[in-house]
Design an enzyme around this catalytic site. Structure first.
Site, PDB file in Angstrom:
ATOM      1  N   LEU A  35       6.686 -24.270  59.070  1.00 43.73           N
ATOM      2  CA  LEU A  35       5.682 -23.920  60.069  1.00 43.73           C
ATOM      3  C   LEU A  35       4.282 -24.347  59.589  1.00 43.73           C
ATOM      4  CD1 LEU A  35       4.917 -22.298  62.691  1.00 43.73           C
ATOM      5  CD2 LEU A  35       4.710 -20.278  61.241  1.00 43.73           C
ATOM      6  N   GLU A  87       0.961 -25.965  58.026  1.00 43.58           N
ATOM      7  CA  GLU A  87       0.449 -27.331  57.833  1.00 43.58           C
ATOM      8  C   GLU A  87      -0.854 -27.236  57.051  1.00 43.58           C
ATOM      9  OE1 GLU A  87       0.157 -29.164  61.693  1.00 43.58           O
ATOM     10  OE2 GLU A  87       2.308 -28.913  62.069  1.00 43.58           O
ATOM     11  N   GLY A 120      -2.632 -22.533  58.624  1.00 46.28           N
ATOM     12  CA  GLY A 120      -1.880 -21.571  57.811  1.00 46.28           C
ATOM     13  C   GLY A 120      -1.765 -20.283  58.592  1.00 46.28           C
ATOM     14  N   PHE A 163       2.530 -15.143  51.445  1.00 45.60           N
ATOM     15  CA  PHE A 163       3.391 -15.923  52.368  1.00 45.60           C
ATOM     16  C   PHE A 163       4.112 -15.048  53.403  1.00 45.60           C
ATOM     17  CE2 PHE A 163       6.991 -17.030  49.020  1.00 45.60           C
ATOM     18  CZ  PHE A 163       7.310 -15.698  48.915  1.00 45.60           C
ATOM     19  N   GLU A 164       4.726 -15.719  54.354  1.00 45.72           N
ATOM     20  CA  GLU A 164       5.332 -15.087  55.545  1.00 45.72           C
ATOM     21  C   GLU A 164       4.300 -14.237  56.300  1.00 45.72           C
ATOM     22  OE1 GLU A 164       9.318 -13.833  55.506  1.00 45.72           O
ATOM     23  OE2 GLU A 164       9.907 -15.318  54.002  1.00 45.72           O
ATOM     24  N   GLY A 165       3.094 -14.776  56.398  1.00 40.43           N
ATOM     25  CA  GLY A 165       1.986 -14.079  57.041  1.00 40.43           C
ATOM     26  C   GLY A 165       1.215 -13.327  55.978  1.00 40.43           C
TER      27      GLY A 165
HETATM   28  C1  LIG Z   1       4.768 -20.613  47.215  1.00 39.74           C
HETATM   29  C2  LIG Z   1       4.578 -20.715  48.703  1.00 39.74           C
HETATM   30  C3  LIG Z   1       5.680 -20.821  49.528  1.00 39.74           C
HETATM   31  C4  LIG Z   1       5.519 -20.953  50.907  1.00 39.74           C
HETATM   32  N1  LIG Z   1       6.614 -21.145  51.705  1.00 39.74           N
HETATM   33  C5  LIG Z   1       6.440 -21.458  53.014  1.00 39.74           C
HETATM   34  C6  LIG Z   1       7.555 -21.862  53.821  1.00 39.74           C
HETATM   35  O1  LIG Z   1       8.711 -21.900  53.350  1.00 39.74           O
HETATM   36  N2  LIG Z   1       7.323 -22.225  55.106  1.00 39.74           N
HETATM   37  C7  LIG Z   1       6.080 -22.205  55.656  1.00 39.74           C
HETATM   38  O2  LIG Z   1       5.937 -22.538  56.825  1.00 39.74           O
HETATM   39  N3  LIG Z   1       4.997 -21.819  54.918  1.00 39.74           N
HETATM   40  C8  LIG Z   1       5.157 -21.472  53.620  1.00 39.74           C
HETATM   41  N4  LIG Z   1       4.077 -21.109  52.851  1.00 39.74           N
HETATM   42  C9  LIG Z   1       2.752 -21.071  53.459  1.00 39.74           C
HETATM   43  C10 LIG Z   1       2.194 -19.653  53.599  1.00 39.74           C
HETATM   44  O3  LIG Z   1       2.886 -18.970  54.584  1.00 39.74           O
HETATM   45  C11 LIG Z   1       0.687 -19.793  53.877  1.00 39.74           C
HETATM   46  O4  LIG Z   1       0.085 -20.188  52.655  1.00 39.74           O
HETATM   47  C12 LIG Z   1       0.068 -18.511  54.404  1.00 39.74           C
HETATM   48  O5  LIG Z   1       0.516 -18.242  55.698  1.00 39.74           O
HETATM   49  C13 LIG Z   1      -1.462 -18.573  54.399  1.00 39.74           C
HETATM   50  O6  LIG Z   1      -1.942 -19.749  54.962  1.00 39.74           O
HETATM   51  P1  LIG Z   1      -3.063 -20.599  54.191  1.00 39.74           P
HETATM   52  O7  LIG Z   1      -2.570 -20.825  52.800  1.00 39.74           O
HETATM   53  O8  LIG Z   1      -3.397 -21.760  55.001  1.00 39.74           O
HETATM   54  O9  LIG Z   1      -4.295 -19.620  54.083  1.00 39.74           O
HETATM   55  P2  LIG Z   1      -5.456 -19.461  55.181  1.00 39.74           P
HETATM   56  O10 LIG Z   1      -4.873 -19.275  56.517  1.00 39.74           O
HETATM   57  O11 LIG Z   1      -6.458 -20.524  54.979  1.00 39.74           O
HETATM   58  O12 LIG Z   1      -6.087 -18.067  54.723  1.00 39.74           O
HETATM   59  C14 LIG Z   1      -6.978 -17.934  53.607  1.00 39.74           C
HETATM   60  C15 LIG Z   1      -7.411 -16.474  53.532  1.00 39.74           C
HETATM   61  O13 LIG Z   1      -8.123 -16.127  54.740  1.00 39.74           O
HETATM   62  C16 LIG Z   1      -7.527 -14.991  55.319  1.00 39.74           C
HETATM   63  N5  LIG Z   1      -7.670 -15.069  56.766  1.00 39.74           N
HETATM   64  C17 LIG Z   1      -7.341 -16.077  57.596  1.00 39.74           C
HETATM   65  N6  LIG Z   1      -7.589 -15.745  58.857  1.00 39.74           N
HETATM   66  C18 LIG Z   1      -8.079 -14.483  58.833  1.00 39.74           C
HETATM   67  C19 LIG Z   1      -8.517 -13.570  59.818  1.00 39.74           C
HETATM   68  N7  LIG Z   1      -8.475 -13.828  61.120  1.00 39.74           N
HETATM   69  N8  LIG Z   1      -8.957 -12.371  59.422  1.00 39.74           N
HETATM   70  C20 LIG Z   1      -8.993 -12.036  58.124  1.00 39.74           C
HETATM   71  N9  LIG Z   1      -8.578 -12.843  57.149  1.00 39.74           N
HETATM   72  C21 LIG Z   1      -8.133 -14.057  57.503  1.00 39.74           C
HETATM   73  C22 LIG Z   1      -6.089 -15.038  54.856  1.00 39.74           C
HETATM   74  O14 LIG Z   1      -5.480 -13.761  54.949  1.00 39.74           O
HETATM   75  C23 LIG Z   1      -6.235 -15.498  53.433  1.00 39.74           C
HETATM   76  O15 LIG Z   1      -6.572 -14.438  52.612  1.00 39.74           O
HETATM   77  C24 LIG Z   1       4.224 -20.942  51.472  1.00 39.74           C
HETATM   78  C25 LIG Z   1       3.106 -20.806  50.631  1.00 39.74           C
HETATM   79  C26 LIG Z   1       3.276 -20.724  49.264  1.00 39.74           C
HETATM   80  C27 LIG Z   1       2.053 -20.645  48.384  1.00 39.74           C
END
Ligand SMILES: Cc1cc2nc3c(=O)[nH]c(=O)nc-3n(C[C@H](O)[C@H](O)[C@H](O)COP(=O)(O)OP(=O)(O)OC[C@H]3O[C@@H](n4cnc5c(N)ncnc54)[C@H](O)[C@@H]3O)c2cc1C
Length: 588
Positions: free
Chosen positions: A165, A167, A171, A404-406
């Protein structure tokens, strides 16, 4: 302090109806459908026997072959262990028997994830990405033909599955994803272009559940696809070098003009985002179960360490500051465990919306695991920091659970907005019934609010044992307070509540503690009823201990919805942004 919770004061007919199929949404809307969570769900004898066999088989293998520390040090995907898990059938446990799996329930699956969490979070992540989220879409939304085509392979762990999911640019705001699939009439295929980031199992998966933008009847909507590695244009990037989960594979997924056959579209076109979120409901509760396993392992280690480590002529276990840590680790982990299996029980009913509950499990269990591991490191003193001991590995491994997972921030928003939205809908209904001129939540008449307030029940939990009564009274009181506080917040902010994250965070934290408390009460009370008070002593003690801490937190958090220093927090963060960081030094 609770004042009005001793027994139902209103006739059942006066109460607002429970929100069909959702415990927490009902709670937000001002009713407490205790019959949804009492008695505590139990596995039937057959399911328990099957689970015992699975656990025995896993434990036997793990004793011989699973060394979480060695997997962490090697920092490569543990091919041999994953192959052996496949041979044991562990990668097909939740696949229905007709497709070659063991047909295990979500409760049993979570119990296994917990067990894996004791040993190795990297293995738990590999299994979770494969079964919990990578192949779940096929199970939930696949046609019979799709299930027959892919699930027998999934059950054998061949191919290994992944969920794609995230990109680079999307995120938390997952709905803004850019990967696109365009229908090509001539090739009878969706041509997919884009890239996914941080994909667990990425380097080893043969099947990806991919979410991509599509044009459906002239509208831009997200759809879900099965993308197999053999399709031309599919490739994965280098392995990420991570803080923890070093044995798990995390890579980019590249999709370049990939011709995805039309039969690989999952479910209805345009419903992909909904599917992506629903798949995560189960993923989150199993992630929470893994975190409970990790926390239990750290408690076991910390207790053993505290009992044998002597300082000042005594085992450190005897010192009150160590007792305090151990007791909180115990009570909070009991609460996390109680929430997880209450939620899997709700999930197994089939007609229940447990999306808020599973998000609360993920938030609570991931943060509990972090606190527990942190305290275990502290109890181990200097040794806690040394790689020869397992504490620092657990600390590194469990950190990702809050991301992760939200992320836990996003899940907090989800919990409170889903709750408040339900409350708003109920209030609108009251308004309509009263023929009040309600166009917007923000202009609800006082009368409508008063009416709904009158209807809020203060029903007690059913058949609660006197041993648990004081705790249950508090829980009922704070259930009501959550709803009335949410109502006032909705009234104060109207639609703008969506921007009021300070408020949302507090509501969701109170909701999490409340759900945990109700889960403990249900578990302890059911044990008393089924096995007698003597056998339930541990449950009663842990429920009371957790409850005493939880209601105080709930009280504080809900109080802060109206009395707070949010304006200062905004000013200070503005200051930091203007200065580009901390700013002035005290001494130049
Ligand atoms: C080891 C690992 C495994 C993963 N596995 C998968 C997978 O199998 N499949 C997949 O699809 N993804 C996967 N992910 C991705 C993971 O789900 C995302 O990293 C995560 O959802 C956060 O997205 P981001 O890293 O872009 O952070 P961002 O969205 O950029 O967020 C950065 C910070 O800002 C905060 N933030 C963002 N928006 C708001 C808001 N509106 N209000 C308050 N705070 C906010 C976030 O909570 C976070 O603290 C994985 C990530 C890692 C590191």
């Amino acid at each position: 302090m609770p004042t009005s919770t001793s027994g139902a004061k209103r006739k059942p007919a006066d109460r607002p109806a429970a929100i069909p199929g959702s415990f927490m949404k009902s709670l937000f809307a001002g009713t407490l459908p205790a019959d949804m969570v009492f008695p505590y769900p139990r596995l039937d004898t057959d399911a328990r026997e099957t689970l015992d066999l699975v656990l025995e088989s896993f434990r036997g293998w793990a004793r011989q072959r699973l060394d979480g520390g060695a997997i962490d040090r090697a920092a490569v995907f543990p091919e041999a262990q994953v192959r052996e898990l496949k041979d044991l059938g562990m990668l097909g446990l939740t696949v229905p028997e007709e497709y070659g799996g063991a047909g295990l329930s979500i409760t049993a699956y979570c119990r296994l994830m917990e067990e894996i969490g004791h040993h190795c979070a990297a293995i738990a992540t590999i299994v979770g990405a494969h079964l919990g989220i990578g192949s779940k879409g096929i199970l939930l939304y696949g046609t019979e033909a799709q299930k027959k085509r892919w699930l027998p392979g999934v059950a054998k762990g061949d191919p290994l599955c992944a969920y794609a999911l995230t990109e680079a640019g999307s995120g938390s705001d997952a709905a803004s994803l850019k990967t696109r699939a365009v229908w090509d009439d001539r090739r009878q295929a969706w041509i997919m272009n884009g890239g996914k980031r941080f994909i667990t199992n990425g380097g080893h998966a043969g099947l990806f559940t991919v979410f991509a933008r599509t044009e459906i009847a002239g509208e831009d909507k997200i759809s879900a696809f099965v993308v197999t590695r053999d399709l031309p244009g599919v490739s994965t990037g280098k392995e990420e070098d991570k803080l923890g989960l070093k044995g798990s594979s995390t890579t980019d997924l590249y999709l370049e003009n990939v011709p995805v056959p039309k039969d690989n579209l999952l479910g209805e076109p345009g419903r992909g985002f909904k599917y992506a979120m629903e798949i995560l409901n189960d993923g989150r509760v199993s992630l929470a179960a893994g975190a409970v396993g990790g926390a239990k392992e750290m408690i076991d280690r910390a207790v053993e360490y505290a009992k044998q480590r002597r300082q000042f002529g005594r085992p450190i276990a005897e010192f009150e500051m160590i007792r305090d840590k151990v007791a909180r680790m115990m009570a909070d982990t009991y609460a996390a465990e109680s929430m997880v299996y209450l939620t899997t029980g709700l999930a197994e009913r089939g007609d229940v919306d447990y999306s808020i509950e599973s998000a609360l499990c993920k938030i609570f269990s991931s943060e509990n695991a972090w606190r527990v591991v942190n305290q275990a490191v502290q109890i181990a003193g200097g040794n806690g920091f040394i790689k020869e001991y397992p504490y620092e590995r657990f600390l590194r491994d469990c950190r990702i659970n809050m991301i992760f997972e939200g992320t836990n921030e996003i899940l907090r928003l989800f919990v409170s907005l889903a709750g408040v939205q339900t409350l708003g809908e109920e209030l609108k209904k009251v308004g309509r019934a009263l023929r009040a001129p309600i166009a917007e939540i923000g202009v609800l008449s006082d009368f409508a609010f008063k009416k709904i307030r009158q209807a809020i029940t203060d029903e007690q939990f059913p058949d609660i044992d006197p041993l648990l009564k004081p705790t249950a009274v508090r829980a009922a009181h704070y259930a009501e307070t959550l709803s009335t506080t949410a109502e006032r917040a909705l009234r104060a902010h109207g639609k703008e509540i969506i921007e009021r994250e300070f408020v949302q965070e507090r509501l969701s934290e109170a909701a999490g503690d409340l759900y945990a408390l109700i889960a403990c009460l249900s578990r302890a009370n059911t044990r008393i009823r089924e096995e007698g008070a003597a056998k339930a002593r541990r449950d009663v003690l842990l429920t009371r201990t957790f409850g005493n801490a939880a209601w105080r937190r709930i009280h504080r958090r809900l109080g802060q919805v109206e009395k707070n220093q949010d304006a200062n927090l905004v000013r200070v963060s503005d200051l930091a942004y203007e200065q580009g960081g901390y700013g002035e030094n005290l001494i130049t």
